[in-house]
Design an enzyme around this catalytic site. Structure first.
Site, PDB file in Angstrom:
ATOM      1  CB  SER A  78      -0.952  -0.008   1.190  1.00 30.54           C
ATOM      2  OG  SER A  78      -0.240  -0.224   2.393  1.00 30.54           O
TER       3      SER A  78
ATOM      4  CG  HIS B  91      -3.867  -0.695  -2.366  1.00 24.82           C
ATOM      5  ND1 HIS B  91      -4.362   0.590  -2.301  1.00 24.82           N
ATOM      6  CD2 HIS B  91      -3.475  -1.000  -1.111  1.00 24.82           C
ATOM      7  CE1 HIS B  91      -4.235   1.049  -1.065  1.00 24.82           C
ATOM      8  NE2 HIS B  91      -3.718   0.101  -0.316  1.00 24.82           N
TER       9      HIS B  91
ATOM     10  CE  LYS C 249      -7.391   1.110   0.876  1.00 25.16           C
ATOM     11  NZ  LYS C 249      -6.654   0.267   1.792  1.00 25.16           N
TER      12      LYS C 249
HETATM   13  C1  LIG Z   1      -6.655   0.038   3.131  1.00 25.06           C
HETATM   14  C2  LIG Z   1      -6.092  -1.285   3.352  1.00 25.06           C
HETATM   15  C3  LIG Z   1      -6.731  -2.193   4.197  1.00 25.06           C
HETATM   16  C4  LIG Z   1      -7.914  -1.825   5.032  1.00 25.06           C
HETATM   17  O1  LIG Z   1      -9.089  -1.745   4.305  1.00 25.06           O
HETATM   18  P1  LIG Z   1     -10.278  -0.883   4.911  1.00 25.06           P
HETATM   19  O2  LIG Z   1     -11.466  -1.365   4.189  1.00 25.06           O
HETATM   20  O3  LIG Z   1      -9.935   0.539   4.632  1.00 25.06           O
HETATM   21  O4  LIG Z   1     -10.316  -1.169   6.373  1.00 25.06           O
HETATM   22  C5  LIG Z   1      -6.213  -3.452   4.285  1.00 25.06           C
HETATM   23  N1  LIG Z   1      -5.095  -3.804   3.633  1.00 25.06           N
HETATM   24  C6  LIG Z   1      -4.443  -2.956   2.842  1.00 25.06           C
HETATM   25  C7  LIG Z   1      -3.218  -3.419   2.123  1.00 25.06           C
HETATM   26  C8  LIG Z   1      -4.908  -1.660   2.689  1.00 25.06           C
HETATM   27  O5  LIG Z   1      -4.237  -0.806   1.936  1.00 25.06           O
END
Ligand SMILES: *Cc1c(COP(=O)(O)O)cnc(C)c1O
Length: 398
Positions: free
Chosen positions: A170, A198, A229
């Site tokens: 991320s 992602h 996302k």
């Molecule tokens: C954003 C993210 C999460 C968390 O997801 P949410 O739905 O925002 O809680 C988990 N893993 C990764 C790699 C992320 O970038």
């Protein structure tokens, strides 16, 4: 006992001394958004918004209870079927966030006596899930599959083995070597869990993510993702076998003891999945924009690593300079600074993300603004030379 506010003020002062205080930014929308994870622009898509409204009208503002009690809705069931279809798995299960999916799934699958192998750059939700599981955790250096193999080969008296990794990392925007990890899984009878927060909707021909792109979708035992996302909505999920999902329904505490997802977020995600399926050109545009922005940032001399994802880190070094740069870029471009403990010491960075809905004019404006602010602050040469900056003096440190 000292007053709570006195105690907390001490900790906050310590953070401030290190230049690491976190503050909520002013709620604004940037002119060109290069700071969000809304890669396909779907959070603002009228069809997605409309679906959120319709799901609310049909089901109410909230889902009124745990899925196991009063909160199980048609829209949840339909969304789970669509996610399983995208991931080519038998089944899927919704959680209220990706974070909750991770901390719900990992402790439900492994515990004391088991071994987890975890990439050093894994997302905090995986780290927390690993800790909560009370399994032994071995952290291998980033994407170092040989090191992971040696750890597996040296294991003793271990019941279950779980390999956990982000699909797309991320903060660095690079991808896990899933082909090699899938081989390890086979070789050592381990289970493979991929957090593709992602990659989902972004990578792979069908937008199924990093594993699809690597051709190893069927080797991922636990396919985790988020709806927040590229899908522009909110919520998380695990996709996998029927048995896995049945097990999680019975054993994931963050699933059992949390109210079902809001109808609006599930309705929105369902509409977004349909767009992911019907409009592959968005993924192509996203990739083209990512290539264009990487090239443009390189053209002003920035050390941009190769990559194929919409996450482009601009490594600066020290935390304070990064926050100063971000302060200049945030209101117009939404660009945020990322510093420890989110990223390792000395690798503070601007995290620039690109969207399918940007055009070249938007991206040119952003690159000009970054170039301009680096020049004005006199930091350009330092970044070029690959030095970090001393947060005290703003001078380069080797
Ligand atoms: C954003 C993210 C999460 C968390 O997801 P949410 O739905 O925002 O809680 C988990 N893993 C990764 C790699 C992320 O970038």
């Amino acid at each position: 006992m000292p007053d709570i506010n006195v105690v907390l003020a001490g900790g906050l002062r310590d953070r401030q001394g290190l230049g690491l205080t976190r503050r909520l930014p002013t709620p604004t929308r940037a002119h060109v958004d290069l700071g969000s994870n809304d890669y396909l622009g779907l959070s603002a898509d009228p069809r997605v918004i409309d679906a959120a409204c319709k799901a609310t009208i049909a089901n109410g503002a909230g889902s009124t209870g745990s899925r196991l009690v009063s909160g199980n809705l048609d829209v949840h069931v339909e969304l789970e079927a669509a996610l399983a279809k995208l991931k080519q798995t038998e089944s899927a299960l919704l959680f209220n966030s990706g974070y909750q999916a991770a901390i719900g799934a990992i402790p439900a699958l492994v515990g004391p006596g088991d071994l987890i192998l975890s990439d050093e750059l894994n997302h905090a939700c995986l780290i927390d899930g690993c800790r909560m599981s009370k399994a032994a955790v071995k952290v291998y250096s980033h994407n170092n599959v040989d090191e992971a193999r040696a750890m597996l080969a040296g294991r003793r008296n271990v019941r279950r083995c779980l390999i956990v990794t982000d699909g797309v990392f991320s903060m660095d925007g690079d991808v896990a070597d899933l082909a090699s990890l899938a081989q390890l899984r086979d070789e050592f009878d381990a289970w493979l869990m991929v957090d593709d927060a992602h990659g989902t909707g972004v990578l792979g021909k069908a937008g199924a993510g990093t594993a699809e792109a690597a051709g190893v979708g069927s080797k991922v035992d636990i396919a985790m993702g988020t709806l927040s996302k590229a899908l522009g909505a909110s919520g998380g999920f695990i996709a996998g076998s029927q048995r896995l999902i049945e097990h999680l329904i019975n054993n994931s505490r963050s699933f059992v003891y949390s109210t079902g997802p809001a109808p609006a977020s599930s309705g929105a995600a369902l509409a977004a999945l349909k767009i992911v399926k019907d409009e592959p050109e968005r993924r192509i545009q996203l990739r083209n924009n990512a290539d264009y922005l990487r090239k443009s940032l390189r053209a002003i001399g920035l050390p941009i690593t190769n990559g194929s994802t919409p996450i482009i880190p601009v490594i600066i070094g020290g935390a304070e300079p990064v926050m100063k740069l971000a302060a200049e870029l945030q209101s117009q471009f939404g660009i945020v600074g990322i510093r420890p403990p989110t990223v390792p010491e000395g690798t503070s960075r601007l995290r620039v993300t690109v969207k399918a809905t940007h055009n070249e004019i938007d991206l040119d404006q952003a690159v000009d603004a970054i170039d301009d602010v680096l020049r004005r602050f006199g930091w350009r040469q330092y970044v070029l030379d690959g030095f970090g900056l001393d947060p005290e003096t703003d001078h380069a440190v080797a």
